[in-house]
Design an enzyme around this catalytic site. Structure first.
Site, PDB file in Angstrom:
ATOM      1  N   GLY A 164      57.827  16.152 -87.105  1.00  0.00           N
ATOM      2  CA  GLY A 164      57.633  14.984 -87.955  1.00  0.00           C
ATOM      3  C   GLY A 164      57.727  15.350 -89.426  1.00  0.00           C
ATOM      4  O   GLY A 164      58.299  16.373 -89.816  1.00  0.00           O
ATOM      5  N   ASP A 217      65.337  24.437 -74.162  1.00  0.00           N
ATOM      6  CA  ASP A 217      65.612  23.810 -72.869  1.00  0.00           C
ATOM      7  C   ASP A 217      67.099  23.761 -72.528  1.00  0.00           C
ATOM      8  O   ASP A 217      67.459  23.362 -71.416  1.00  0.00           O
ATOM      9  CB  ASP A 217      65.068  22.375 -72.843  1.00  0.00           C
ATOM     10  CG  ASP A 217      63.551  22.329 -72.872  1.00  0.00           C
ATOM     11  OD1 ASP A 217      62.928  23.380 -72.643  1.00  0.00           O
ATOM     12  OD2 ASP A 217      63.000  21.249 -73.135  1.00  0.00           O
ATOM     13  N   MET A 260      59.288  25.622 -69.024  1.00  0.00           N
ATOM     14  CA  MET A 260      59.708  24.548 -69.932  1.00  0.00           C
ATOM     15  C   MET A 260      60.888  23.780 -69.356  1.00  0.00           C
ATOM     16  O   MET A 260      61.683  24.315 -68.593  1.00  0.00           O
ATOM     17  CB  MET A 260      60.054  25.128 -71.299  1.00  0.00           C
ATOM     18  CG  MET A 260      58.836  25.525 -72.104  1.00  0.00           C
ATOM     19  SD  MET A 260      59.223  26.669 -73.427  1.00  0.00           S
ATOM     20  CE  MET A 260      59.658  28.118 -72.508  1.00  0.00           C
ATOM     21  N   ARG A 262      61.415  19.603 -70.412  1.00  0.00           N
ATOM     22  CA  ARG A 262      60.845  18.255 -70.473  1.00  0.00           C
ATOM     23  C   ARG A 262      61.748  17.246 -69.771  1.00  0.00           C
ATOM     24  O   ARG A 262      61.301  16.421 -68.990  1.00  0.00           O
ATOM     25  CB  ARG A 262      60.651  17.864 -71.941  1.00  0.00           C
ATOM     26  CG  ARG A 262      60.017  16.499 -72.153  1.00  0.00           C
ATOM     27  CD  ARG A 262      59.951  16.196 -73.633  1.00  0.00           C
ATOM     28  NE  ARG A 262      59.105  17.143 -74.338  1.00  0.00           N
ATOM     29  CZ  ARG A 262      57.794  16.990 -74.490  1.00  0.00           C
ATOM     30  NH1 ARG A 262      57.192  15.941 -73.961  1.00  0.00           N
ATOM     31  NH2 ARG A 262      57.094  17.876 -75.156  1.00  0.00           N
ATOM     32  N   ILE A 371      56.503  32.276 -73.661  1.00  0.00           N
ATOM     33  CA  ILE A 371      57.956  32.449 -73.624  1.00  0.00           C
ATOM     34  C   ILE A 371      58.597  32.057 -74.949  1.00  0.00           C
ATOM     35  O   ILE A 371      59.447  32.763 -75.484  1.00  0.00           O
ATOM     36  CB  ILE A 371      58.561  31.622 -72.471  1.00  0.00           C
ATOM     37  CG1 ILE A 371      58.194  32.246 -71.125  1.00  0.00           C
ATOM     38  CG2 ILE A 371      60.081  31.511 -72.601  1.00  0.00           C
ATOM     39  CD1 ILE A 371      58.626  31.426 -69.921  1.00  0.00           C
TER      40      ILE A 371
END
Length: 484
Positions: A164, A217, A260, A262, A371
């Site tokens: 943000g 990712d 990980m 998402r 990680i």
């Protein structure tokens, strides 16, 4: 024929050739002077047969073709050009890192600083402290080859980062007030990055904006892979090995590892394939269910009876439809997820305790923050170096509003809108997922109805396998058919 918009320039050639080109500073500031590239006199390049990339060089997005297939979409090849649009004395560069941590961020910072200094003789480089908001709320950090010399051996980012804090007007005001003329982003290259570029162009500032896409990712489209991914897969092996030892050492032992991912399950999938100790891999793209015939509980019982132990790898976004939604988001706009690893572990314990068929011992391991906080491995260090050098070459050559990325093994300049238009996801009807299923011998958990829907909706996982590019959409910059 060529068409231009603020996001990219599209040039058409013979036999269906389409170049999705990146913007250039001269698109909105004409008649800028050019200068001979300093690499001409750089001793390191004296042995190079061809110093510079030809302006007509491009890299195809699709390399698997049929004899009558149109040539399709191409991207501009990365590398140094004969002419540059900044003198070494003129360069006033800044670097900012944003979003979550990822192995390789410090390597990217180091190589940008080194490339500007050692290749182009540009010594004015500043780091922005603390992500986007650092432009208007914090002091800058001076960067030199001496300061950044050893930072690639550390995890995290020496510049700090945050989610943000993006205020386009304040950021560009800061860029203008401080006289920055080269801006290098590495981090969350979503819409904030684009709005900054758009505002810079609107004000007519001579500022080259270059991005180096970061996501652990590996969910960025178009490019072969994102930096930090190899390191994450390698480090995940330690957690999987530990889970396997724990499971194997106990009667009816179960090891659950959360990794990980998402929205995309690439880390879980590749870590599973690399390990060979995993019995079940659960990812966001592949729905699963717990109870009943063909469910996860039935499979766990079967594996325990056969082997006496098992290891389950679950991506953090897997099974979201089974968990109660939180309806909350972080500062970057990402949906906050419940801990699927804890939830799954608890449900497994409850099931076998209730059924009283097997007495199990379950160990849950969550290595996610470990990680992402480690330094990058050798493979990612090399990759980060090449990405950073490509970004520097592109900015010095006057290109702007682009990201450097690997496409089919070649470094390219990709228009910003192409890497933000959608997310790269594992395609469960692709060969790679089939390889995983054959490795773990797990059920797909898909009903015939779900499988038919997946085949209809999902395109090929890899750009190498994309035979469904819609050339008309490519010319206009729209999303490509079949590219999820």
């Amino acid at each position: 024929m060529a068409t231009t918009n603020f996001q990219m320039k599209v040039t058409e050639g013979q036999l269906g050739y389409v170049l999705q080109d990146v913007p250039h500073i001269t698109d909105y500031i004409p008649n800028l002077p050019t200068y001979p590239n300093p690499l001409r006199s750089n001793p390191a390049y004296s042995v190079v047969k061809q110093y510079f990339v030809d302006m007509d060089d491009s890299v195809p997005q699709k390399i698997v073709v049929h004899k009558d297939t149109p040539r399709g979409v191409h991207f501009r090849r990365a590398g140094p050009r004969q002419k540059v649009y900044f003198t070494p004395e003129e360069v006033n560069a800044c670097i900012v890192t944003c979003g979550g941590l990822c192995p390789g961020l410090n390597t990217v910072i180091r190589e940008i600083v080194h490339s500007l200094d050692y290749m182009y003789g540009a010594t004015k480089v500043l780091g922005i402290d603390g992500g986007y908001r650092g432009f208007y709320s914090k002091n800058t950090i001076p960067l030199s080859p001496k300061i950044v010399n050893d930072i690639h051996k550390r995890g995290g980012t020496i510049l700090g980062t945050s989610r943000g804090g993006h205020d386009t007007v304040k950021i560009v005001d800061s860029i203008q007030d401080r006289g920055f003329n080269q801006l290098k982003f590495s981090g969350d290259l979503s819409f904030p990055f684009f709005f900054v570029f758009q505002e810079i162009r609107k004000r007519g500032l001579k500022v080259a904006v270059a991005g180096i896409p970061k996501t652990i990712d590996n969910d960025i489209p178009v490019i072969d892979k994102s930096f930090g991914f190899d390191t994450a897969v390698e480090e995940a092996q330690r957690a999987i090995n530990a889970a396997h030892v724990e499971a194997e050492s106990a009667e009816n032992g179960i090891g659950v590892v959360k990794l990980m991912g998402r929205y995309s399950g690439f880390i879980a999938m590749y870590a599973t394939l690399a390990s060979r100790d995993v019995d079940c891999c659960l990812i966001p793209e592949s729905p699963f269910y717990l109870e009943g015939q063909g469910g996860l509980f039935e499979y766990i019982e079967k594996r325990l009876k056969e082997n006496g132990h098992m290891v389950i790898v679950v991506a953090e976004g897997a099974g979201e439809d089974l968990l109660a939604a939180k309806n909350e988001r972080d500062a970057s706009g990402n949906k906050l997820l419940q801990d699927v690893g804890l939830w799954l572990s608890q449900r497994i314990k409850e099931h076998f305790s209730k059924e009283k068929k097997l007495l199990i011992t379950l160990k849950y391991i969550d290595p996610t923050y470990m990680i992402r906080a480690i330094p990058s491995n050798a493979s990612d260090n090399v990759y980060c170096t090449l990405l950073a050098q490509s970004a520097v070459h592109g900015a010095m050559s006057g290109f702007t509003g682009f990201t450097s990325g690997l496409v089919n093994g070649r470094h390219t300049y990709i228009p910003f809108n192409r890497i933000t238009e959608q997310q790269n996801k594992v395609v469960i009807t692709d060969r790679m997922w089939a390889r995983l299923l054959s490795s773990t011998n797990q059920p797909s958990f898909l009903t015939h109805k779900l499988l038919d829907e997946a085949k209809k909706e999902e395109g090929p996982q890899s750009q190498l396998m994309d035979d469904t590019t819609n050339i008309a959409d490519a010319k206009t910059g729209n999303k490509e058919k079949g590219n999820k």
